[in-house]
Design a protein around this motif. Structure first.
Motif, PDB file in Angstrom:
ATOM      1  N   TRP A  87       0.823  -1.220   0.000  1.00  0.00           N
ATOM      2  CA  TRP A  87       0.000   0.000   0.000  1.00  0.00           C
ATOM      3  C   TRP A  87       0.854   1.266   0.000  1.00  0.00           C
ATOM      4  N   ASN A  88       1.972   1.246   0.745  1.00  0.00           N
ATOM      5  CA  ASN A  88       2.784   2.450   0.888  1.00  0.00           C
ATOM      6  C   ASN A  88       3.968   2.493  -0.082  1.00  0.00           C
ATOM      7  N   PHE A  89       4.494   1.342  -0.455  1.00  0.00           N
ATOM      8  CA  PHE A  89       5.645   1.292  -1.353  1.00  0.00           C
ATOM      9  C   PHE A  89       5.378   0.249  -2.442  1.00  0.00           C
ATOM     10  N   PRO A  90       4.498   0.576  -3.375  1.00  0.00           N
ATOM     11  CA  PRO A  90       4.085  -0.426  -4.373  1.00  0.00           C
ATOM     12  C   PRO A  90       5.218  -0.877  -5.286  1.00  0.00           C
ATOM     13  N   THR A  91       6.294  -0.103  -5.375  1.00  0.00           N
ATOM     14  CA  THR A  91       7.378  -0.477  -6.285  1.00  0.00           C
ATOM     15  C   THR A  91       8.380  -1.431  -5.642  1.00  0.00           C
ATOM     16  N   ILE A  92       8.208  -1.742  -4.336  1.00  0.00           N
ATOM     17  CA  ILE A  92       9.182  -2.603  -3.649  1.00  0.00           C
ATOM     18  C   ILE A  92       8.893  -4.078  -3.908  1.00  0.00           C
ATOM     19  N   LEU A  93       7.638  -4.481  -3.699  1.00  0.00           N
ATOM     20  CA  LEU A  93       7.299  -5.898  -3.821  1.00  0.00           C
ATOM     21  C   LEU A  93       7.018  -6.275  -5.272  1.00  0.00           C
ATOM     22  N   THR A  94       7.987  -6.051  -6.129  1.00  0.00           N
ATOM     23  CA  THR A  94       7.877  -6.477  -7.520  1.00  0.00           C
ATOM     24  C   THR A  94       8.289  -7.940  -7.625  1.00  0.00           C
ATOM     25  N   PRO A  95       7.861  -8.633  -8.670  1.00  0.00           N
ATOM     26  CA  PRO A  95       8.277 -10.040  -8.837  1.00  0.00           C
ATOM     27  C   PRO A  95       9.792 -10.183  -8.854  1.00  0.00           C
ATOM     28  N   HIS A  96      10.480  -9.207  -9.445  1.00  0.00           N
ATOM     29  CA  HIS A  96      11.942  -9.269  -9.510  1.00  0.00           C
ATOM     30  C   HIS A  96      12.555  -9.203  -8.108  1.00  0.00           C
ATOM     31  N   THR A  97      12.084  -8.267  -7.283  1.00  0.00           N
ATOM     32  CA  THR A  97      12.612  -8.116  -5.929  1.00  0.00           C
ATOM     33  C   THR A  97      12.308  -9.339  -5.069  1.00  0.00           C
ATOM     34  N   LEU A  98      11.079  -9.842  -5.167  1.00  0.00           N
ATOM     35  CA  LEU A  98      10.700 -11.007  -4.375  1.00  0.00           C
ATOM     36  C   LEU A  98      11.489 -12.244  -4.774  1.00  0.00           C
ATOM     37  N   CYS A  99      11.767 -12.363  -6.059  1.00  0.00           N
ATOM     38  CA  CYS A  99      12.556 -13.502  -6.532  1.00  0.00           C
ATOM     39  C   CYS A  99      13.973 -13.457  -5.945  1.00  0.00           C
ATOM     40  N   LEU A 100      14.590 -12.278  -5.974  1.00  0.00           N
ATOM     41  CA  LEU A 100      15.927 -12.141  -5.399  1.00  0.00           C
ATOM     42  C   LEU A 100      15.902 -12.311  -3.887  1.00  0.00           C
ATOM     43  N   LEU A 101      14.874 -11.789  -3.230  1.00  0.00           N
ATOM     44  CA  LEU A 101      14.764 -11.923  -1.774  1.00  0.00           C
ATOM     45  C   LEU A 101      14.687 -13.391  -1.364  1.00  0.00           C
ATOM     46  N   GLN A 102      13.864 -14.161  -2.052  1.00  0.00           N
ATOM     47  CA  GLN A 102      13.751 -15.585  -1.731  1.00  0.00           C
ATOM     48  C   GLN A 102      15.035 -16.328  -2.065  1.00  0.00           C
ATOM     49  N   SER A 103      15.697 -15.916  -3.131  1.00  0.00           N
ATOM     50  CA  SER A 103      16.957 -16.556  -3.509  1.00  0.00           C
ATOM     51  C   SER A 103      18.020 -16.352  -2.438  1.00  0.00           C
ATOM     52  N   PHE A 104      18.196 -15.120  -1.974  1.00  0.00           N
ATOM     53  CA  PHE A 104      19.208 -14.830  -0.952  1.00  0.00           C
ATOM     54  C   PHE A 104      18.870 -15.541   0.364  1.00  0.00           C
ATOM     55  N   SER A 105      17.598 -15.571   0.711  1.00  0.00           N
ATOM     56  CA  SER A 105      17.198 -16.209   1.958  1.00  0.00           C
ATOM     57  C   SER A 105      17.504 -17.706   1.944  1.00  0.00           C
ATOM     58  N   LEU A 106      17.153 -18.393   0.852  1.00  0.00           N
ATOM     59  CA  LEU A 106      17.418 -19.828   0.764  1.00  0.00           C
ATOM     60  C   LEU A 106      18.910 -20.108   0.658  1.00  0.00           C
ATOM     61  N   LEU A 107      19.655 -19.216   0.011  1.00  0.00           N
ATOM     62  CA  LEU A 107      21.102 -19.408  -0.077  1.00  0.00           C
ATOM     63  C   LEU A 107      21.740 -19.339   1.312  1.00  0.00           C
ATOM     64  N   LEU A 108      21.340 -18.345   2.108  1.00  0.00           N
ATOM     65  CA  LEU A 108      21.854 -18.246   3.475  1.00  0.00           C
ATOM     66  C   LEU A 108      21.439 -19.455   4.311  1.00  0.00           C
ATOM     67  N   LEU A 109      20.186 -19.889   4.163  1.00  0.00           N
ATOM     68  CA  LEU A 109      19.702 -21.039   4.925  1.00  0.00           C
ATOM     69  C   LEU A 109      20.512 -22.283   4.607  1.00  0.00           C
ATOM     70  N   GLY A 110      20.773 -22.524   3.332  1.00  0.00           N
ATOM     71  CA  GLY A 110      21.574 -23.682   2.944  1.00  0.00           C
ATOM     72  C   GLY A 110      22.993 -23.610   3.483  1.00  0.00           C
ATOM     73  N   MET A 111      23.585 -22.416   3.446  1.00  0.00           N
ATOM     74  CA  MET A 111      24.950 -22.258   3.963  1.00  0.00           C
ATOM     75  C   MET A 111      24.999 -22.483   5.470  1.00  0.00           C
ATOM     76  N   PHE A 112      24.029 -21.913   6.192  1.00  0.00           N
ATOM     77  CA  PHE A 112      23.994 -22.079   7.646  1.00  0.00           C
ATOM     78  C   PHE A 112      23.839 -23.543   8.026  1.00  0.00           C
ATOM     79  N   LEU A 113      22.920 -24.239   7.378  1.00  0.00           N
ATOM     80  CA  LEU A 113      22.661 -25.632   7.736  1.00  0.00           C
ATOM     81  C   LEU A 113      23.838 -26.532   7.378  1.00  0.00           C
ATOM     82  N   ALA A 114      24.511 -26.242   6.274  1.00  0.00           N
ATOM     83  CA  ALA A 114      25.682 -27.050   5.907  1.00  0.00           C
ATOM     84  C   ALA A 114      26.805 -26.882   6.926  1.00  0.00           C
TER      85      ALA A 114
END
Length: 644
Positions: free
Chosen positions: A515-542
């Motif tokens: 509602w306040n920042f409609p340009t933030i939650l774009t498909p491109h940003t969300l894709c990168l956000l999920q990518s970085f999160s899963l990459l960190l999770l995999g590194m931490f668990l390994a």
């Protein structure tokens, strides 16, 4: 060259992005299946003693006879101290050690945890080995109260009796320390911290006397009443703080002496009737993994293992024909074996999974399981990274040109729709035209692929997803601090509130940003956000798998759905994903786990706070700074599709 060129050309083919979900699922299936085959004979080994100098069970034990009368006298004297105060109890125990011509001292500790004061006193005495130079020592522990909060009546009496008995022998090449802590977990931790000068003098008193480097520690848990109690088996407890384990040689020595020399059966992980079947082996392994994953103290020995002091606890269980004399002979033979050591235990394994008291799995066999589960997150992260670098495509429901919830349309979007309405007629022909197909062009006898619009490279904007990821990890600091410092009586209510709030948090965050920042939650940003999160999770668990295998497997298994959830405009699919993620909320998982295990949520929270302040427990760090941020990011990505 033609084959090489064709393989390189495949990187432009968008169909290659369909493979990662199947590869991730395959890694998870193989990783979990790997665990299920470990109890088989082909993947496990019988235990053996690597250090030949130990020579377990090779000596004749002399404990008995008149020592039995001494033990019974001490047992009645200890029973008379149950209703006495801490100071009076410590004074009498110190007097008994003084009577045996031992160096005696006391240590007071006073911790403040969750606005509660935990105060008690340790009593310890040092027997200087006649053949020792005060450079090495072994510890015999008899906590005043055991893990079940029962008075360790016969256990303390046996420590006093063995102190008198060992004093008469001249064969000791190491000092022997007799420790009677006020409880089974906090007292030993305060003592061993002070012994290694790792304590806070505001809460823990420094030790007045010390000996040499601690080689091993053995605790005895024998809560028989003033009239004694015969037992059937010895329960060998070996789990340390944060999942650390003692050298397997110490465990094998205790089992060999009790089973082969004394004829006392040995059990582990509360498997009282182990039939050595596949089911019992698997259940024992899973119980050990759960205990190791929680990382809590399981006995007085647990506090010694982080200081590289191998330690175990011997607990008497069942009703049989064995008495205190058998247990005393077992401890005598065990200390005689440890007395033979010329150096610290190092030959055997420090990382293992026990299937029964005489069968184990080494780290080289079970570690691939955790690594495969961790790799599945890395595969998905790389696939999302590749996808983020390509031209955006419509997500779910491409035929629909209007948002599902026009009531939530921002003013900027309404203005944009008004401007583009005039251009729709001009673009209609271009939209109705079929997409340009991928063509093959002959070049130098080989084929090359021309990318379509969906496979063209686009620029990645990294700052926004990195800031969002950093914010998610920062949010995890709030419950980490709160639960470790809040008032103990209010912890359950606070936990329920946090569970409800965190379940709604992804919806709140995604709605506010949309509602306040409609340009933030774009498909491109969300894709990168999920990518970085899963990459960190995999590194931490390994990385965690090499330190605490069980905790890595438990967290990795619960987080597996995060590799497969995606943002979509389909309301039903979004709701189903959000419901599944709500059940995987760390708060909900812990709450359901306490109900399945039949333990109190308040007790778990209080013990977690004690572990944080006293034991140095890091399980909460993994839960709130690794697991929770990954879950929060995945839930925000899914929830963002509800406002489209």
């Amino acid at each position: 060259m033609a084959l090489f060129t064709s393989i390189l050309a495949l990187r432009h083919d968008k169909r290659i992005l369909r493979l990662p979900p199947y590869l991730s699922a395959l890694c998870v299936i193989i990783g979990i299946g790997w665990l299920l085959v470990l109890p088989l004979d082909e993947y496990s080994r019988r235990t053996y003693i690597s250090e030949n100098a130990i020579l377990p069970g090779q000596v004749h034990t002399y404990f008995g006879g008149s020592e039995h009368n001494v033990f019974r006298a001490y047992r009645h004297e200890v029973h008379g101290l149950i209703d006495k105060g801490v100071a009076e109890r410590s004074e009498r125990l110190s007097a008994i050690f003084h009577e045996q011509n031992l160096k005696v001292a006391t240590q007071h500790y006073n911790y403040t945890v969750s606005n509660r004061t935990i105060a008690n006193e340790n009593v310890y005495a040092i027997l200087q080995g006649p053949r020792a130079d005060a450079t090495e020592a072994i510890v015999l522990i008899g906590a005043w109260k055991n893990m079940a909060d029962e008075v360790n009546n016969s256990g303390v009496a046996l420590v006093l009796t063995l102190a008198r008995y060992f004093k008469r022998w001249s064969l000791w090449s190491k000092d022997i320390i007799f420790l009677i802590p006020g409880d089974s977990t906090i007292g030993p931790q305060a003592w061993v911290d002070a012994y290694h000068d790792g304590h806070d003098e505001r809460y823990v008193e420094s030790l007045k006397i010390k000996s040499g480097a601690l080689q091993a520690a053995v605790a005895v848990d024998y809560p028989a009443g003033p009239w004694g109690h015969r037992y059937d088996k010895l329960h060998v407890v070996y789990d340390g703080i944060n999942g650390q384990l003692p050298n397997l040689d110490l465990f094998n020595t205790a089992v060999h002496i009790s089973s082969s020399q004394m004829g006392v059966g040995s059990v582990i992980q509360r498997m009282w009737d182990h039939k050595d079947t596949y089911k019992d082996r698997l259940q024992t392994m899973l119980r050990g993994m759960l205990s190791q994953g929680l990382g809590h103290a399981t006995g007085p020995h647990s506090s010694f293992i982080p200081y590289h002091v191998d330690a175990i606890t011997l607990v008497t269980v069942g009703n049989g024909y064995h008495d205190e004399i058998t247990l005393g002979k077992t401890l005598e033979s065990l200390f005689r074996s440890l007395n033979n050591l010329l150096e610290h235990l190092h030959q055997s394994f420090f990382f293992y999974l026990l299937l029964q008291h005489k069968r184990f799995v080494s780290i080289g066999t079970y570690l691939p399981s955790a690594m495969l589960i961790a790799i599945n997150f890395s595969i998905t992260a790389m696939a999302l990274w590749v996808k983020s670098g390509r031209s955006p495509e419509p997500i779910a429901n491409p035929a629909s040109t209007q948002p599902k919830n026009p009531a939530f349309k921002t003013p900027a979007e309404k203005q944009k729709d008004a401007k583009t309405a005039e251009e729709e007629d001009e673009k209609k022909e271009k939209k109705d035209a079929p997409p340009r197909p991928t063509t093959l062009i002959e070049k130098n006898g080989s084929q090359s692929i021309h990318p379509t619009a969906s496979t063209q490279i686009s620029e990645r904007t990294l700052l926004t997803p990195l800031l969002l990821l950093l914010t998610a990890h920062t949010i995890g600091l709030l419950p980490l601090y709160t639960f470790n410092n809040w008032h103990a009586p209010a912890l359950p209510a606070l936990y329920i509130t946090t569970a409800n709030l965190t379940t709604l948090l992804p919806l709140i965050i995604s709605f506010l940003l949309f509602w306040n920042f409609p340009t933030i939650l774009t498909p491109h940003t969300l894709c990168l956000l999920q990518s970085f999160s899963l990459l960190l999770l995999g590194m931490f668990l390994a990385a965690l798998a090499t330190l605490n295998f069980s905790l890595s497997v438990i967290v990795g298994s619960v987080c597996v759905p995060l590799s497969f959830v995606r943002r979509t405009r389909h309301v039903g699919l979004t709701a189903a994903q959000m419901l599944g993620l709500a059940l995987l909320n760390p708060c909900m998982v812990v709450q359901m786990g306490t109900k399945l295990l039949g333990v109190s949520l308040a007790q778990v929270l209080v013990q977690g706070a004690v572990g944080w302040h006293v034991w140095g427990l890091w399980t909460q760090v993994v839960v709130w700074l690794v697991w929770f941020p990954a879950w929060l990011v995945g839930a925000v990505v899914v929830a963002s599709g509800m406002w489209e």
